[in-house]
Design a protein around this motif. Structure first.
Motif, mmCIF file in Angstrom:
data_model
loop_
_atom_site.group_PDB
_atom_site.id
_atom_site.type_symbol
_atom_site.label_atom_id
_atom_site.label_comp_id
_atom_site.label_asym_id
_atom_site.label_seq_id
_atom_site.Cartn_x
_atom_site.Cartn_y
_atom_site.Cartn_z
ATOM 1 N N VAL A 133 0.827 -1.211 0.000
ATOM 2 C CA VAL A 133 0.000 0.000 0.000
ATOM 3 C C VAL A 133 0.863 1.264 0.000
ATOM 4 O O VAL A 133 0.712 2.128 -0.883
ATOM 5 N N PRO A 134 1.777 1.447 0.955
ATOM 6 C CA PRO A 134 2.610 2.664 0.905
ATOM 7 C C PRO A 134 3.546 2.702 -0.304
ATOM 8 O O PRO A 134 3.837 3.780 -0.822
ATOM 9 N N ILE A 135 4.014 1.535 -0.750
ATOM 10 C CA ILE A 135 4.894 1.521 -1.919
ATOM 11 C C ILE A 135 4.135 1.971 -3.164
ATOM 12 O O ILE A 135 4.648 2.740 -3.986
ATOM 13 N N ALA A 136 2.895 1.503 -3.296
ATOM 14 C CA ALA A 136 2.070 1.919 -4.442
ATOM 15 C C ALA A 136 1.805 3.414 -4.408
ATOM 16 O O ALA A 136 1.699 4.066 -5.458
ATOM 17 N N PHE A 137 1.691 3.979 -3.204
ATOM 18 C CA PHE A 137 1.452 5.419 -3.061
ATOM 19 C C PHE A 137 2.728 6.228 -3.285
ATOM 20 O O PHE A 137 2.711 7.275 -3.945
ATOM 21 N N CYS A 138 3.835 5.749 -2.760
ATOM 22 C CA CYS A 138 5.070 6.544 -2.775
ATOM 23 C C CYS A 138 5.852 6.441 -4.084
ATOM 24 O O CYS A 138 6.450 7.433 -4.529
ATOM 25 N N ALA A 139 5.884 5.259 -4.684
ATOM 26 C CA ALA A 139 6.750 5.043 -5.842
ATOM 27 C C ALA A 139 6.511 6.037 -6.982
ATOM 28 O O ALA A 139 7.471 6.629 -7.497
ATOM 29 N N SER A 174 12.282 -0.339 4.728
ATOM 30 C CA SER A 174 11.624 -0.220 6.030
ATOM 31 C C SER A 174 10.206 -0.771 5.993
ATOM 32 O O SER A 174 9.758 -1.463 6.926
ATOM 33 N N SER A 175 9.500 -0.482 4.907
ATOM 34 C CA SER A 175 8.126 -0.961 4.777
ATOM 35 C C SER A 175 8.077 -2.484 4.703
ATOM 36 O O SER A 175 7.211 -3.126 5.318
#
Length: 255
Positions: A133-139, A174-175
């Motif tokens: 979820v955060p990777i999809a948002f941040c990348a 980290s994620s």
């Protein structure tokens, strides 16, 4: 157990999503306000409207998923929905470094890069259960920030782009570690609950077996009536109880 862990991941992401959506909208609003004061532009207003509209759609979808308890019924589908929403939001934020108001000065551009780094860090902190979820948002936005810095051709900005790339790698790492820790701890918890349930079931079976053995020991298996052992036990109890009270006892034997 795998399904239970996926369900816990989906529920954890859902719980943190509301705060993330409102924080996302607030940060976008303050960024647009600051950029507007430096250089008013219709483009940044349209961008904010798109971000806010998508956030409201994500909020409505999250409420629908929660109302249907989809996180328990189909955690994989729930996570796919949440990842898709995060990816769409990340793509919208990826436009920010290329807005007119962000490109008109180095200070404005640096401010947008800083905001992107900040909200990406917040996303990683908020979504500890599922790294996708955060990777999809941040990348998308981190890659966009790096691209915008490199395209300026400035050596300073290229160095900053390398720093942003390093930050991105650290966030992903980290994620991933946070998700692994969540899975490990929740897996141990599920195993403990399963073990406790197994022990409880075993104790119930033992108690039932003891009751059955007691019945077999004191009753005739054919008629179900009390046998000699039951008679002796009952007579002994009656004699002891009435003996203490000084009461006489009569025994009638019929053959």
């Amino acid at each position: 157990m795998a399904s239970g862990i996926r369900s816990a991941q989906a529920q954890h992401v859902l719980r943190s999503l509301v705060l993330s959506i409102w924080a996302n909208s607030f940060v976008a609003l303050t960024m647009v306000a600051i950029l507007w004061m430096q250089r008013p532009s219709r483009q940044i207003v349209l961008w904010f409207c798109a971000v806010f509209t998508l956030n409201m759609i994500r909020y409505a979808v999250a409420n629908a998923v929660r109302a249907k308890d989809l996180a328990s019924l189909d955690p994989d589908l729930t996570l796919r929905i949440l990842i898709a929403g995060a990816a769409l939001s990340g793509c919208l934020w990826a436009v920010a470094p290329f807005l007119d108001s962000a490109l008109h000065s180095d200070a404005a551009h640096a401010y947008v890069i800083f905001i992107i780094a900040a909200i990406c860090s917040g996303a990683v902190i908020q979504s500890l259960a599922c790294s996708n979820v955060p990777i999809a948002f941040c990348a998308p936005q981190m890659l966009s920030a790096i691209t915008s810095l490199v395209l300026t051709g400035s050596m300073v900005n290229i160095v900053v782009a390398l720093d942003v790339a390093l930050l991105m790698v650290m966030m992903v790492r980290s994620s991933r570690h946070s998700e692994a820790s969540f899975i490990e701890s929740h897996g141990a918890r599920l195993q403990a609950v399963s073990l406790a349930g197994s022990l409880s079931a075993a104790n119930a079976e033992i108690r039932a077996s003891n009751v059955q053995l007691e019945i077999l020991a004191t009753h005739d298996p054919l008629t179900g009536l009390g046998n000699r052992a039951a008679f002796n036990t009952g007579l002994t109890e009656i004699l002891e109880r009435n003996g203490k009270l000084g009461r006489p006892v009569a025994l009638l034997v019929i053959d």
